[in-house]
Design a protein around this motif. Structure first.
Motif, short mmCIF file in Angstrom:
data_model
loop_
_atom_site.label_atom_id
_atom_site.label_comp_id
_atom_site.label_asym_id
_atom_site.label_seq_id
_atom_site.Cartn_x
_atom_site.Cartn_y
_atom_site.Cartn_z
N ALA A 1 4.33 5.82 -5.53
CA ALA A 1 4.24 6.03 -6.91
C ALA A 1 3.36 6.79 -7.40
N ARG A 2 2.23 6.89 -6.54
CA ARG A 2 1.00 7.79 -7.18
C ARG A 2 1.46 9.26 -6.93
N VAL A 3 1.98 9.58 -5.63
CA VAL A 3 2.54 10.87 -5.25
C VAL A 3 3.47 11.29 -6.34
N ALA A 4 4.59 10.32 -6.60
CA ALA A 4 5.62 10.88 -7.58
C ALA A 4 5.16 10.96 -8.93
N HIS A 5 4.11 10.19 -9.38
CA HIS A 5 3.54 10.48 -10.91
C HIS A 5 2.60 11.79 -10.74
N ASP A 6 1.99 12.24 -9.58
CA ASP A 6 1.16 13.44 -9.84
C ASP A 6 2.30 14.58 -9.68
N ASP B 1 -7.19 9.76 -5.58
CA ASP B 1 -7.03 8.81 -6.00
C ASP B 1 -6.84 7.79 -4.78
N TYR B 2 -7.59 6.74 -4.92
CA TYR B 2 -7.64 5.57 -3.76
C TYR B 2 -7.02 4.36 -4.40
N GLY B 3 -6.24 3.74 -3.51
CA GLY B 3 -5.83 2.38 -4.07
C GLY B 3 -5.67 1.50 -3.14
N THR B 4 -5.58 0.08 -3.31
CA THR B 4 -5.52 -1.00 -2.56
C THR B 4 -5.00 -2.20 -3.12
N ILE C 1 0.80 -1.15 0.01
CA ILE C 1 -0.16 0.01 -0.03
C ILE C 1 0.52 0.96 -0.09
N ASP C 2 1.79 1.26 0.80
CA ASP C 2 2.61 2.64 0.86
C ASP C 2 3.64 2.56 -0.32
N ASP C 3 3.97 1.54 -1.00
CA ASP C 3 4.65 1.45 -2.11
C ASP C 3 3.70 2.21 -3.30
N ALA C 4 2.58 1.79 -3.57
CA ALA C 4 1.75 2.02 -4.56
C ALA C 4 1.45 3.61 -4.28
N TYR D 1 -4.88 3.63 0.37
CA TYR D 1 -4.09 4.71 0.48
C TYR D 1 -5.23 6.08 -0.22
N HIS D 2 -4.81 7.15 0.32
CA HIS D 2 -5.70 8.09 -0.53
C HIS D 2 -4.62 9.35 -0.81
N VAL D 3 -4.72 9.56 -2.13
CA VAL D 3 -3.77 10.81 -2.72
C VAL D 3 -4.65 11.81 -3.28
#
Length: 204
Positions: A123-128, A163-166, A117-120, A150-152
């Motif tokens: 990755a999303r924060v870096a992408h945004d 963005d939500y992911g699991t 979850i933390d890795d994903a 997670y919630h970004v």
């Protein structure tokens, strides 16, 4: 029968009737739900607190399902299959107007790990940030369907982004929400998102 005896019997009879009537009145008063001395108690059950299932979907809700799980959306939303997954389209601004926005649900194979979850999320924060979005922030994790998401959150001049992911059963499940800033504010986007996210069910 003497006059005295008859009069005595009449008085006894009258007294019995009065006592019965008095007892009946007292019993009626004790059972009343409006007696202020009893605190206006009632035999009816007290109102129940809202339950966790109060947000359960009703008849007419649509299913948006992918490999990793599914969401349900209200009747005034649309669900369409698109190249990247499923598009959950929020209601129209008004009849014949623009849609407020919506979410894209996708599932992709991934390796499960204690840090998945933390890795994903990272990755999303870096992408945004690389995409040039403003105010890119990882908010506290949330739980839906028994899984941690997670919630970004991010934004650009035209769009609110959440963005939500699991990770579930070897699938990384994400839903990216985007709403038009000219049509809704952040409070309204939260209200729209919160109609759908609690309905998540993992596929396994």
């Amino acid at each position: 029968m003497s006059t005295t005896r008859a009069r005595t019997r009449h008085l006894v009879s009258t007294s019995v009737v009065a006592v019965v009537a008095l007892l009946g009145a007292n019993l009626s008063a004790c059972s009343s739900t409006e007696d202020p001395a009893d605190g206006a108690t009632s035999s009816a059950s007290p109102p129940s607190e809202p339950s966790a299932s109060s947000a359960e979907p009703k008849d007419g809700w649509h299913t948006a399902a992918d490999e990793g799980g599914q969401f349900l959306v209200p009747p005034d939303w649309n669900v369409e299959k698109v190249a990247t997954g499923h598009e959950l389209q929020a209601p129209l601004e008004d009849e014949g107007g623009f849609r407020l926005g919506g979410g894209i649900l996708t599932s992709r194979p991934t390796l499960e790990s204690a840090t998945a979850i933390d890795d994903a999320a990272e990755a999303r924060v870096a992408h945004d940030k690389k995409a040039g979005y403003d105010k890119v922030t990882r908010l506290p994790d949330v739980t839906f369907g028994g899984l941690t998401f997670y919630h970004v959150r991010a934004e650009d001049p035209e769009t609110w982004i959440d963005d939500y992911g699991t990770v579930s059963d070897g699938q990384r499940v994400t839903i990216i929400w985007q709403f038009k800033r000219e049509l809704v504010d952040r409070k309204q986007t939260d209200e729209l998102i919160n109609q759908v996210m609690p309905t998540f069910e993992p596929s396994s």
